[in-house]
Structure formats: structure tokens, C-alpha cells
Design a protein around this motif. Structure first.
Motif, PDB file in Angstrom:
ATOM      1  N   LYS A  33       0.810  -1.221   0.000  1.00 52.12           N
ATOM      2  CA  LYS A  33       0.000   0.000   0.000  1.00 52.12           C
ATOM      3  C   LYS A  33       0.846   1.275   0.000  1.00 52.12           C
ATOM      4  O   LYS A  33       0.553   2.221  -0.746  1.00 52.12           O
ATOM      5  CB  LYS A  33      -0.977   0.018   1.177  1.00 52.12           C
ATOM      6  CG  LYS A  33      -1.940   1.192   1.118  1.00 52.12           C
ATOM      7  CD  LYS A  33      -2.998   1.128   2.198  1.00 52.12           C
ATOM      8  CE  LYS A  33      -3.997   2.266   2.045  1.00 52.12           C
ATOM      9  NZ  LYS A  33      -5.079   2.165   3.028  1.00 52.12           N
ATOM     10  N   GLY A  34       1.886   1.322   0.791  1.00 47.67           N
ATOM     11  CA  GLY A  34       2.732   2.513   0.835  1.00 47.67           C
ATOM     12  C   GLY A  34       3.387   2.820  -0.498  1.00 47.67           C
ATOM     13  O   GLY A  34       3.448   3.977  -0.928  1.00 47.67           O
ATOM     14  N   PHE A  35       3.850   1.778  -1.188  1.00 51.06           N
ATOM     15  CA  PHE A  35       4.517   1.974  -2.475  1.00 51.06           C
ATOM     16  C   PHE A  35       3.520   2.366  -3.561  1.00 51.06           C
ATOM     17  O   PHE A  35       3.782   3.246  -4.376  1.00 51.06           O
ATOM     18  CB  PHE A  35       5.283   0.715  -2.882  1.00 51.06           C
ATOM     19  CG  PHE A  35       6.291   0.290  -1.853  1.00 51.06           C
ATOM     20  CD1 PHE A  35       7.348   1.124  -1.493  1.00 51.06           C
ATOM     21  CD2 PHE A  35       6.178  -0.940  -1.220  1.00 51.06           C
ATOM     22  CE1 PHE A  35       8.272   0.737  -0.536  1.00 51.06           C
ATOM     23  CE2 PHE A  35       7.097  -1.333  -0.256  1.00 51.06           C
ATOM     24  CZ  PHE A  35       8.144  -0.492   0.083  1.00 51.06           C
ATOM     25  N   VAL A  36       2.367   1.699  -3.577  1.00 49.46           N
ATOM     26  CA  VAL A  36       1.331   2.019  -4.553  1.00 49.46           C
ATOM     27  C   VAL A  36       0.855   3.452  -4.344  1.00 49.46           C
ATOM     28  O   VAL A  36       0.721   4.227  -5.296  1.00 49.46           O
ATOM     29  CB  VAL A  36       0.151   1.027  -4.479  1.00 49.46           C
ATOM     30  CG1 VAL A  36      -0.994   1.464  -5.386  1.00 49.46           C
ATOM     31  CG2 VAL A  36       0.605  -0.386  -4.845  1.00 49.46           C
ATOM     32  N   THR A  37       0.613   3.806  -3.091  1.00 47.57           N
ATOM     33  CA  THR A  37       0.159   5.154  -2.768  1.00 47.57           C
ATOM     34  C   THR A  37       1.165   6.192  -3.250  1.00 47.57           C
ATOM     35  O   THR A  37       0.796   7.198  -3.862  1.00 47.57           O
ATOM     36  CB  THR A  37      -0.088   5.298  -1.251  1.00 47.57           C
ATOM     37  OG1 THR A  37      -1.087   4.354  -0.862  1.00 47.57           O
ATOM     38  CG2 THR A  37      -0.538   6.695  -0.885  1.00 47.57           C
ATOM     39  N   SER A  38       2.424   5.938  -2.999  1.00 44.97           N
ATOM     40  CA  SER A  38       3.482   6.871  -3.400  1.00 44.97           C
ATOM     41  C   SER A  38       3.570   7.002  -4.915  1.00 44.97           C
ATOM     42  O   SER A  38       3.763   8.096  -5.438  1.00 44.97           O
ATOM     43  CB  SER A  38       4.819   6.394  -2.837  1.00 44.97           C
ATOM     44  OG  SER A  38       5.871   7.226  -3.254  1.00 44.97           O
ATOM     45  N   ALA A  39       3.422   5.898  -5.627  1.00 47.85           N
ATOM     46  CA  ALA A  39       3.601   5.900  -7.084  1.00 47.85           C
ATOM     47  C   ALA A  39       2.373   6.392  -7.843  1.00 47.85           C
ATOM     48  O   ALA A  39       2.501   7.083  -8.845  1.00 47.85           O
ATOM     49  CB  ALA A  39       3.978   4.497  -7.566  1.00 47.85           C
ATOM     50  N   GLN A  40       1.179   6.016  -7.377  1.00 47.39           N
ATOM     51  CA  GLN A  40      -0.008   6.328  -8.171  1.00 47.39           C
ATOM     52  C   GLN A  40      -1.252   6.620  -7.359  1.00 47.39           C
ATOM     53  O   GLN A  40      -2.307   6.891  -7.920  1.00 47.39           O
ATOM     54  CB  GLN A  40      -0.286   5.184  -9.148  1.00 47.39           C
ATOM     55  CG  GLN A  40      -0.592   3.862  -8.457  1.00 47.39           C
ATOM     56  CD  GLN A  40      -0.501   2.673  -9.385  1.00 47.39           C
ATOM     57  OE1 GLN A  40       0.266   2.664 -10.343  1.00 47.39           O
ATOM     58  NE2 GLN A  40      -1.293   1.660  -9.124  1.00 47.39           N
ATOM     59  N   GLY A  41      -1.156   6.527  -6.055  1.00 45.76           N
ATOM     60  CA  GLY A  41      -2.344   6.716  -5.221  1.00 45.76           C
ATOM     61  C   GLY A  41      -3.070   5.404  -5.021  1.00 45.76           C
ATOM     62  O   GLY A  41      -2.967   4.493  -5.846  1.00 45.76           O
ATOM     63  N   TRP A  42      -3.768   5.297  -3.918  1.00 41.22           N
ATOM     64  CA  TRP A  42      -4.456   4.042  -3.552  1.00 41.22           C
ATOM     65  C   TRP A  42      -5.956   4.246  -3.638  1.00 41.22           C
ATOM     66  O   TRP A  42      -6.516   5.073  -2.920  1.00 41.22           O
ATOM     67  CB  TRP A  42      -4.065   3.627  -2.143  1.00 41.22           C
ATOM     68  CG  TRP A  42      -4.641   2.318  -1.717  1.00 41.22           C
ATOM     69  CD1 TRP A  42      -5.856   2.090  -1.137  1.00 41.22           C
ATOM     70  CD2 TRP A  42      -4.025   1.040  -1.842  1.00 41.22           C
ATOM     71  NE1 TRP A  42      -6.034   0.755  -0.893  1.00 41.22           N
ATOM     72  CE2 TRP A  42      -4.928   0.079  -1.317  1.00 41.22           C
ATOM     73  CE3 TRP A  42      -2.800   0.602  -2.342  1.00 41.22           C
ATOM     74  CZ2 TRP A  42      -4.625  -1.278  -1.280  1.00 41.22           C
ATOM     75  CZ3 TRP A  42      -2.518  -0.751  -2.302  1.00 41.22           C
ATOM     76  CH2 TRP A  42      -3.427  -1.673  -1.777  1.00 41.22           C
ATOM     77  N   ASP A  43      -6.595   3.519  -4.506  1.00 39.63           N
ATOM     78  CA  ASP A  43      -8.052   3.493  -4.598  1.00 39.63           C
ATOM     79  C   ASP A  43      -8.467   2.082  -4.207  1.00 39.63           C
ATOM     80  O   ASP A  43      -8.197   1.120  -4.934  1.00 39.63           O
ATOM     81  CB  ASP A  43      -8.503   3.825  -6.026  1.00 39.63           C
ATOM     82  CG  ASP A  43     -10.010   3.771  -6.198  1.00 39.63           C
ATOM     83  OD1 ASP A  43     -10.617   2.720  -5.886  1.00 39.63           O
ATOM     84  OD2 ASP A  43     -10.578   4.776  -6.671  1.00 39.63           O
ATOM     85  N   GLU A  44      -9.093   1.942  -3.043  1.00 36.58           N
ATOM     86  CA  GLU A  44      -9.402   0.617  -2.493  1.00 36.58           C
ATOM     87  C   GLU A  44     -10.176  -0.263  -3.470  1.00 36.58           C
ATOM     88  O   GLU A  44      -9.832  -1.429  -3.674  1.00 36.58           O
ATOM     89  CB  GLU A  44     -10.171   0.760  -1.177  1.00 36.58           C
ATOM     90  CG  GLU A  44     -10.456  -0.559  -0.476  1.00 36.58           C
ATOM     91  CD  GLU A  44      -9.208  -1.272   0.045  1.00 36.58           C
ATOM     92  OE1 GLU A  44      -9.281  -2.497   0.229  1.00 36.58           O
ATOM     93  OE2 GLU A  44      -8.164  -0.621   0.269  1.00 36.58           O
TER      94      GLU A  44
END
Length: 161
Positions: A33-44
Motif C-alpha cells: 500500500k505505501g509503495f502504490v500510494t506513493s507511485a499512483q495513489g491508492w483506490d481501495e
């Protein structure tokens, strides 16, 4: 000096089944989650849908240690290559060579099939990126967020052409 291989000698692998779905997603979320959020944002909703779709492709193996699930390795065999889709080790089990053992399974398959092993890694995930590079993966593409890496199978790059 501690021999980390002694820690993982009792690792096993089993095919993921539908009853593992929530655990698999939870493990993915906890590790990525941290890496995805940093790279592109997290949409559950998008992450859940994408994760479920990805699991329907290829083979997902659960890494087991002493009867406990401690990670997952997921790959897909294509006509001319093997894609390592995911390698996630639960946070409390990281840095114990479990990831190395899980990756060895995908590397063995790649070598057996005489196909290169490809993967994507988030550039912001420096630990994973540097680990893959250190063990022989070569970067072939990088868009600033995601790097594509490849490892030629052990039969040698000369026979790939």
C-alpha cells in the motif's frame, strides 16, 4: 553470524485456494500500500478489483513456514517469458530469506522452461529494487514510477537470441 538459511529450511509452498482470498489481499495491502500510494495513489475498489483479476491469471503459491502463511509468490507463464507478478512477504517475516526462497521457485521455473523472468518493481521501493538488481536482474525500462527488470535463465543469454 546467523545462518538465515537455517531459519527457512522448513518452508513449503502450496497452491492458493479461494479460502485464502482475504488473507492474500490483506498481505498485498500490508506490503504494497505505501509503495502504490506513493507511485499512483491508492483506490481501495480499484486495488481489490485489480488484485482479484491478477490472481485469476497464472499461479499463486502461498509460502508456508511451520504451518503458517508467511507470504505469496505469483507468476504467469507466457509464450516467451515468465512474469513474476507479485512477491509479498508479511512484514513481520521479512528479512529472513523467505523472499529469496520464494523467488528461487520462480527462478527455477524460468530456468526449467528456458524463458527469461520479468517483473515490475516500484522505483520508490528502493529495498526491493536494489535487491533484484544485486541478484542479477537488469533494468530494461523505467518510467520514473515503475521499473521493468529481467533475469535471463541460467542457460545463458547467448541462447536467447
Amino acid at each position: 553470524m546467523i545462518d538465515h538459511r537455517a531459519v527457512v529450511m522448513n518452508l513449503g509452498f502450496r497452491q492458493a485456494v479461494s479460502d485464502d482470498s482475504e488473507w492474500l489481499y490483506d498481505t498485498y495491502q500490508r506490503t504494497m500500500k505505501g509503495f502504490v500510494t506513493s507511485a499512483q495513489g491508492w483506490d481501495e475498489d480499484l486495488q481489490r478489483a485489480g488484485f482479484a483479476k491478477s490472481l485469476r491469471q497464472g499461479s499463486c503459491q502461498i509460502v508456508m513456514q511451520e504451518g503458517n502463511r508467511c507470504g505469496l509468490v505469483h507468476w504467469d507463464v507466457e509464450p516467451d517469458l515468465v512474469w513474476l507478478r507479485m512477491l509479498c512477504i508479511v512484514p513481520e517475516m521479512q528479512n529472513k530469506s523467505i523472499g529469496s526462497e520464494a523467488l528461487a521457485k520462480a527462478r527455477s521455473l524460468s530456468s526449467h522452461l528456458q524463458k527469461p523472468l520479468y517483473l515490475h518493481v516500484f522505483v520508490c521501493n528502493r529495498v526491493a529494487y536494489e535487491w533484484y538488481r544485486r541478484i542479477g536482474f537488469v533494468e530494461i525500462e523505467n518510467d520514473g514510477k515503475v521499473s521493468t527488470l529481467v533475469l535471463a535463465p541460467s542457460f545463458g543469454a547467448a541462447r536467447m537470441s
